[in-house]
Design an enzyme around this catalytic site. Structure first.
Site, PDB file in Angstrom:
ATOM      1  N   TYR A 137      -7.109   4.412  -3.987  1.00 53.87           N
ATOM      2  CA  TYR A 137      -5.935   3.868  -4.666  1.00 53.87           C
ATOM      3  C   TYR A 137      -4.932   3.330  -3.649  1.00 53.87           C
ATOM      4  O   TYR A 137      -4.402   2.221  -3.802  1.00 53.87           O
ATOM      5  CB  TYR A 137      -5.296   4.964  -5.516  1.00 53.87           C
ATOM      6  CG  TYR A 137      -4.007   4.568  -6.207  1.00 53.87           C
ATOM      7  CD1 TYR A 137      -4.027   3.790  -7.349  1.00 53.87           C
ATOM      8  CD2 TYR A 137      -2.775   5.006  -5.716  1.00 53.87           C
ATOM      9  CE1 TYR A 137      -2.844   3.442  -7.994  1.00 53.87           C
ATOM     10  CE2 TYR A 137      -1.594   4.663  -6.341  1.00 53.87           C
ATOM     11  CZ  TYR A 137      -1.626   3.887  -7.482  1.00 53.87           C
ATOM     12  OH  TYR A 137      -0.454   3.539  -8.113  1.00 53.87           O
ATOM     13  N   SER A 138      -4.690   4.109  -2.595  1.00 53.85           N
ATOM     14  CA  SER A 138      -3.749   3.677  -1.556  1.00 53.85           C
ATOM     15  C   SER A 138      -4.224   2.403  -0.880  1.00 53.85           C
ATOM     16  O   SER A 138      -3.430   1.487  -0.609  1.00 53.85           O
ATOM     17  CB  SER A 138      -3.578   4.789  -0.515  1.00 53.85           C
ATOM     18  OG  SER A 138      -3.028   5.945  -1.094  1.00 53.85           O
ATOM     19  N   ALA A 139      -5.531   2.324  -0.602  1.00 54.87           N
ATOM     20  CA  ALA A 139      -6.082   1.131   0.045  1.00 54.87           C
ATOM     21  C   ALA A 139      -5.918  -0.098  -0.833  1.00 54.87           C
ATOM     22  O   ALA A 139      -5.556  -1.190  -0.357  1.00 54.87           O
ATOM     23  CB  ALA A 139      -7.560   1.355   0.371  1.00 54.87           C
ATOM     24  N   ALA A 140      -6.169   0.063  -2.135  1.00 57.22           N
ATOM     25  CA  ALA A 140      -6.031  -1.062  -3.058  1.00 57.22           C
ATOM     26  C   ALA A 140      -4.581  -1.518  -3.155  1.00 57.22           C
ATOM     27  O   ALA A 140      -4.298  -2.729  -3.174  1.00 57.22           O
ATOM     28  CB  ALA A 140      -6.563  -0.672  -4.435  1.00 57.22           C
ATOM     29  N   LYS A 141      -3.650  -0.572  -3.218  1.00 64.80           N
ATOM     30  CA  LYS A 141      -2.235  -0.934  -3.303  1.00 64.80           C
ATOM     31  C   LYS A 141      -1.740  -1.574  -2.012  1.00 64.80           C
ATOM     32  O   LYS A 141      -0.908  -2.484  -2.026  1.00 64.80           O
ATOM     33  CB  LYS A 141      -1.404   0.312  -3.630  1.00 64.80           C
ATOM     34  CG  LYS A 141      -1.565   0.806  -5.053  1.00 64.80           C
ATOM     35  CD  LYS A 141      -1.115  -0.231  -6.066  1.00 64.80           C
ATOM     36  CE  LYS A 141      -1.169   0.299  -7.490  1.00 64.80           C
ATOM     37  NZ  LYS A 141      -0.713  -0.714  -8.487  1.00 64.80           N
TER      38      LYS A 141
END
Length: 285
Positions: A137-141
């Site tokens: 999730y952090s990588a996508a954001k």
């Protein structure tokens, strides 16, 4: 939903988009009561380019213009990366959190240029603040924020971009319930190790719409999260130590079992149901 209501209070015409349009009927009626002159609802999948082109074209055919594109699609997770043995969830998270914003933007951009309109992006503090069990999730954001920061330079002011970054907000986000993207597999979220009193979603929605109308480049909520940014830049070791201490008391690791091949019943704490806002796009004239 709350963002649509804030635009409705400003007498804006709305187009609401979700994978399934059933739940949009009530939102549409409420938006009209709050002041929206006209509200369209459409069923579309924002991770499919053809669907995005279709609902943008239908908006143009009906209203003749697009002034604001508000991307709110998002899906989180709470599993440790090493525990996932079903990698089919990996592209799903990237599709929803990244491409689910990029495709609508690509379809709407020619019309936003005509009106010198604005794009609003739903980011999250995890794009720069590392939190365990949220790696994908952090990588996508992070990818999402970098994409729009770059696009802002490319557009050179012809189309504005407002990046809205939030921390933990709303009861569903802070009380460890599940997150659900309509039509996608549910992801259970157990009780967080740290009790957090979230800030109202309504207040964040007001800030987003106000920032978009005023032409602000960024809006953050709550602002005290900036303290963590200072630690990340000047004392990253202290930040890492603090999160390890706060998020894993006594060394326990409560985790979601989606993607691990284990049944939910093996979870250390029983899941309790709720949901975050389903992905949708509000096109506001």
């Amino acid at each position: 939903m709350q963002i649509a209501y804030e635009y409705a209070k400003k007498k804006s015409n709305l187009v609401l988009v979700a994978r399934r349009d059933q739940r949009l009927h009530g939102i549409s009626e409420n938006a009209r009561l709050l002041g929206a002159p006209d509200v369209l609802i459409m069923a579309a999948d924002v991770v499919k380019e053809d669907d995005c082109k279709r609902f943008i074209n239908e908006t143009i055919n009906y209203f003749g213009r697009v002034d604001h594109l508000v991307n709110t699609t998002s899906l989180g997770h709470t599993f440790y990366f090493e525990e996932a043995n079903d990698t089919s969830v990996f592209p799903m998270l990237m599709d929803i959190n990244f491409w689910g914003n990029v495709y609508p933007t690509y379809a709407a951009l020619p019309y936003l240029r005509r009106t010198r309109g604005r794009i609003v992006v739903n980011a999250a503090v995890e794009n720069w603040l590392p939190l365990p069990r949220m790696s994908l999730y952090s990588a996508a954001k992070a990818a999402l924020v970098n994409f729009y920061e770059t696009l802002r330079l490319e557009l050179n002011g012809d189309v504005g971009i407002t990046i809205a970054t939030h921390g933990w907000i709303g009861a569903e986000m802070t009380h460890g319930k599940f997150m659900l993207e309509e039509g996608a597999e549910m992801q259970w979220k157990e009780e967080r190790e740290v009790e957090a009193s979230g800030s109202p979603v309504e207040e964040f929605a007001k800030l987003i719409v106000s920032a978009a109308v005023q032409g602000d480049a960024n809006v953050k909520f709550p602002k005290w999260y900036d303290v963590f940014l200072l630690y990340r830049v000047f004392a990253p070791d202290i930040l890492t130590w603090s999160f390890r201490l706060l998020l894993s008391p006594q060394g326990t690791r409560a985790t979601s079992f989606i993607g691990t091949g284990k049944p939910v019943s093996e979870s250390p704490s029983p899941p309790r149901r709720s949901y975050t806002s389903s992905p949708r796009i509000e096109l506001v004239e």
